[in-house]
Design an enzyme around this catalytic site. Structure first.
Site, mmCIF file in Angstrom:
data_model
loop_
_atom_site.group_PDB
_atom_site.id
_atom_site.type_symbol
_atom_site.label_atom_id
_atom_site.label_comp_id
_atom_site.label_asym_id
_atom_site.label_seq_id
_atom_site.Cartn_x
_atom_site.Cartn_y
_atom_site.Cartn_z
ATOM 1 N N THR A 1 0.818 -1.215 0.000
ATOM 2 C CA THR A 1 0.000 0.000 0.000
ATOM 3 C C THR A 1 0.850 1.262 0.000
ATOM 4 O O THR A 1 0.440 2.291 -0.524
ATOM 5 C CB THR A 1 -0.932 -0.022 1.241
ATOM 6 O OG1 THR A 1 -1.817 -1.109 1.085
ATOM 7 C CG2 THR A 1 -1.717 1.256 1.399
ATOM 8 N N TYR B 1 -8.265 0.516 -3.101
ATOM 9 C CA TYR B 1 -7.224 1.075 -3.973
ATOM 10 C C TYR B 1 -6.404 -0.077 -4.546
ATOM 11 O O TYR B 1 -6.629 -1.242 -4.226
ATOM 12 C CB TYR B 1 -6.327 2.009 -3.143
ATOM 13 C CG TYR B 1 -5.778 1.310 -1.928
ATOM 14 C CD1 TYR B 1 -6.467 1.325 -0.722
ATOM 15 C CD2 TYR B 1 -4.610 0.568 -2.016
ATOM 16 C CE1 TYR B 1 -5.997 0.615 0.372
ATOM 17 C CE2 TYR B 1 -4.129 -0.137 -0.923
ATOM 18 C CZ TYR B 1 -4.825 -0.101 0.271
ATOM 19 O OH TYR B 1 -4.357 -0.802 1.337
ATOM 20 N N LYS C 1 0.338 -7.651 12.993
ATOM 21 C CA LYS C 1 -0.695 -6.712 12.526
ATOM 22 C C LYS C 1 -1.954 -6.962 13.341
ATOM 23 O O LYS C 1 -2.432 -8.104 13.413
ATOM 24 C CB LYS C 1 -0.955 -6.931 11.037
ATOM 25 C CG LYS C 1 -1.838 -5.866 10.408
ATOM 26 C CD LYS C 1 -1.936 -5.998 8.886
ATOM 27 C CE LYS C 1 -2.699 -4.805 8.325
ATOM 28 N NZ LYS C 1 -2.852 -4.869 6.862
ATOM 29 N N THR D 1 1.606 -4.316 4.164
ATOM 30 C CA THR D 1 1.492 -4.535 5.615
ATOM 31 C C THR D 1 0.979 -5.927 5.986
ATOM 32 O O THR D 1 1.211 -6.385 7.106
ATOM 33 C CB THR D 1 0.559 -3.489 6.252
ATOM 34 O OG1 THR D 1 -0.723 -3.580 5.645
ATOM 35 C CG2 THR D 1 1.117 -2.092 6.121
ATOM 36 N N ASP D 2 0.299 -6.587 5.066
ATOM 37 C CA ASP D 2 -0.367 -7.849 5.432
ATOM 38 C C ASP D 2 0.610 -8.921 5.910
ATOM 39 O O ASP D 2 0.269 -9.725 6.789
ATOM 40 C CB ASP D 2 -1.171 -8.401 4.250
ATOM 41 C CG ASP D 2 -2.365 -7.521 3.914
ATOM 42 O OD1 ASP D 2 -2.690 -6.624 4.713
ATOM 43 O OD2 ASP D 2 -2.975 -7.726 2.849
ATOM 44 N N GLU E 1 -1.655 -29.025 27.075
ATOM 45 C CA GLU E 1 -2.916 -29.507 26.490
ATOM 46 C C GLU E 1 -2.731 -30.775 25.653
ATOM 47 O O GLU E 1 -3.699 -31.335 25.141
ATOM 48 C CB GLU E 1 -3.552 -28.401 25.645
ATOM 49 C CG GLU E 1 -4.175 -27.287 26.466
ATOM 50 C CD GLU E 1 -5.466 -27.712 27.167
ATOM 51 O OE1 GLU E 1 -6.007 -28.788 26.853
ATOM 52 O OE2 GLU E 1 -5.921 -26.961 28.052
HETATM 53 N N1 ASP Z 1 -2.767 -5.816 0.843
HETATM 54 C C1 ASP Z 1 -1.751 -4.824 1.050
HETATM 55 C C2 ASP Z 1 -0.410 -5.515 1.114
HETATM 56 O O1 ASP Z 1 -0.102 -6.151 2.075
HETATM 57 C C3 ASP Z 1 -2.051 -4.066 2.282
HETATM 58 C C4 ASP Z 1 -1.016 -3.058 2.694
HETATM 59 O O2 ASP Z 1 0.065 -2.928 2.189
HETATM 60 O O3 ASP Z 1 -1.333 -2.332 3.658
HETATM 61 O O4 ASP Z 1 0.342 -5.402 0.181
#
Ligand code: ASP
Length: 362
Positions: free
Chosen positions: A45, A59, A198, A125-126, A319
């Site tokens: 992103t 986006y 995350k 971010t994923d 467990e």
């Molecule tokens: N789907 C995107 C990615 O991980 C989300 C992001 O970058 O925030 O590339």
């Protein structure tokens, strides 16, 4: 013929210069007083574009090239001599083991150069938390490696990419970041690669180290550290991917009510060498799943009990009777991070006692 020969000569010379490490990583107008920071761009992103300035969902990720990312933050030049390289351009949900191997090799190659002081990796971010842990275990240098991304695309009002990138470059050029393992810099906070996760699908404060806490702040153009990661990483890591072109197949099965073993059996039939069980609670295994895990282990598949809870230690022989079943526990690693450690462990050994020790070490 002549053209072909001179092109071959030029290619050979380039290959020689490159392999000899003589290709300067930094621009010729570099300021001697500033650290040299390489920015390796991988997409996400932070390089995304939306249809309007208010588009913060829906986006397209991975659109803007590294040069434009750098140009968008002229302030970077005040804190470092920066140079960019587009390693790949993907949304990070498409990250693969192959991408990680390529990235780790490139990072190690660059950090071996005396004219590189630190590295920033721009990333979706994923799966930042996975790449951060993978590099934490496979980069063999004390020099700072900082991973950064953004929750809002570059075209959005109050895009978080520019400030995050500025802080990441400042951190990667900071002597205080040396020897602290791979770091994730986001939303003015510094988290350790092993711990960070995350926590929110869409807000800018998504990256956290729940319970154990983040390492420090980025504030006023400087890094401020308050704690250190204690688990082994980078220069102390025994994992070496320099000669690997693939990693052993490790898959994740999930615990939930009305559980079944269908996915587990399919992974084992497809050749999985390791299975991470993201169990409920303290890594508990349902009666529907347990026989499948026992059979997998009997076939030589290494089984690691992790938890879907996300916090806390999975207790060995808690467990499940891990000694008797010859299972491994993930300690505090969530399932996606446990998958990384198990893949790397399996490049060295199939011995479950040794693998258990690795889970208590890294
Ligand atoms: N789907 C995107 C990615 O991980 C989300 C992001 O970058 O925030 O590339």
């Amino acid at each position: 013929m002549f053209a072909l020969r001179s092109r071959t000569l030029a290619t050979t010379m380039f290959a020689f210069i490159f392999s000899a490490g003589l290709l300067a990583a930094q621009p010729s107008h570099a300021d001697d007083k500033l650290p040299n920071v390489m920015i390796l761009a991988t997409g996400g992103t932070i390089a995304g574009t939306g249809a309007t300035s208010t588009t913060t969902v829906g986006y397209t990720a991975a659109k803007v090239g590294v040069d434009r990312l750098i140009e968008a933050v002229p302030e970077l030049k005040k804190v470092a001599n920066v140079k960019g390289e587009q390693v790949f351009q993907i949304a990070s949900e498409n990250m693969t083991n192959d991408h990680w191997l390529k990235l780790a090799k490139r990072v190690n190659q660059l950090l071996a150069q005396p004219d590189v002081d630190g590295i920033v990796i721009t990333h979706g971010t994923d799966t930042i938390e996975e790449t951060a842990y993978f590099l934490d275990l496979t980069v063999h240098s004390d020099k700072p490696v900082v991973i950064v991304g953004a929750m809002r695309p570059s075209t959005a009002i109050s895009a978080d990419g520019p400030i995050n990138l500025y802080n990441a470059v400042t951190l990667a050029g900071s002597k205080d970041a040396i020897g602290k393992g791979v770091l994730v810099s986001f939303n003015d906070q510094i988290n350790a690669g092993r711990e960070v996760t995350k926590t929110n699908t869409s807000t800018a404060d998504t990256f956290k180290t729940p319970e154990l806490g983040f390492l420090g702040y980025m504030q006023d153009n400087a890094a401020h550290f308050y704690r250190l990661p204690l688990r082994k990483h980078t220069t102390q890591s025994e994992f070496d991917v320099s000669s690997l072109d693939s990693l052993p197949q490790v898959d994740i099965v999930y615990g939930y009510a009305n559980n079944n073993r269908i996915a587990l059996d399919a992974f084992v039939a497809a050749g999985a060498k390791g299975i991470i069980h993201a169990g409920v609670g303290d890594g508990s295994i349902s009666d529907a799943m347990k026989p499948g895990l026992i059979e997998a282990r009997q076939k030589g598949v290494v089984v690691v009990r992790s938890s879907r809870v996300g916090q806390g230690i999975v207790a060995r022989n808690g467990e499940a009777n891990d000694d008797q079943l010859d299972f491994v526990v993930s300690d505090t690693l969530n399932a996606q991070k446990a998958r990384i450690l198990l893949m790397l462990a399996l490049t060295k050994t199939n011995d479950t006692k040794a693998i258990q020790q690795m889970f208590y070490t890294y």
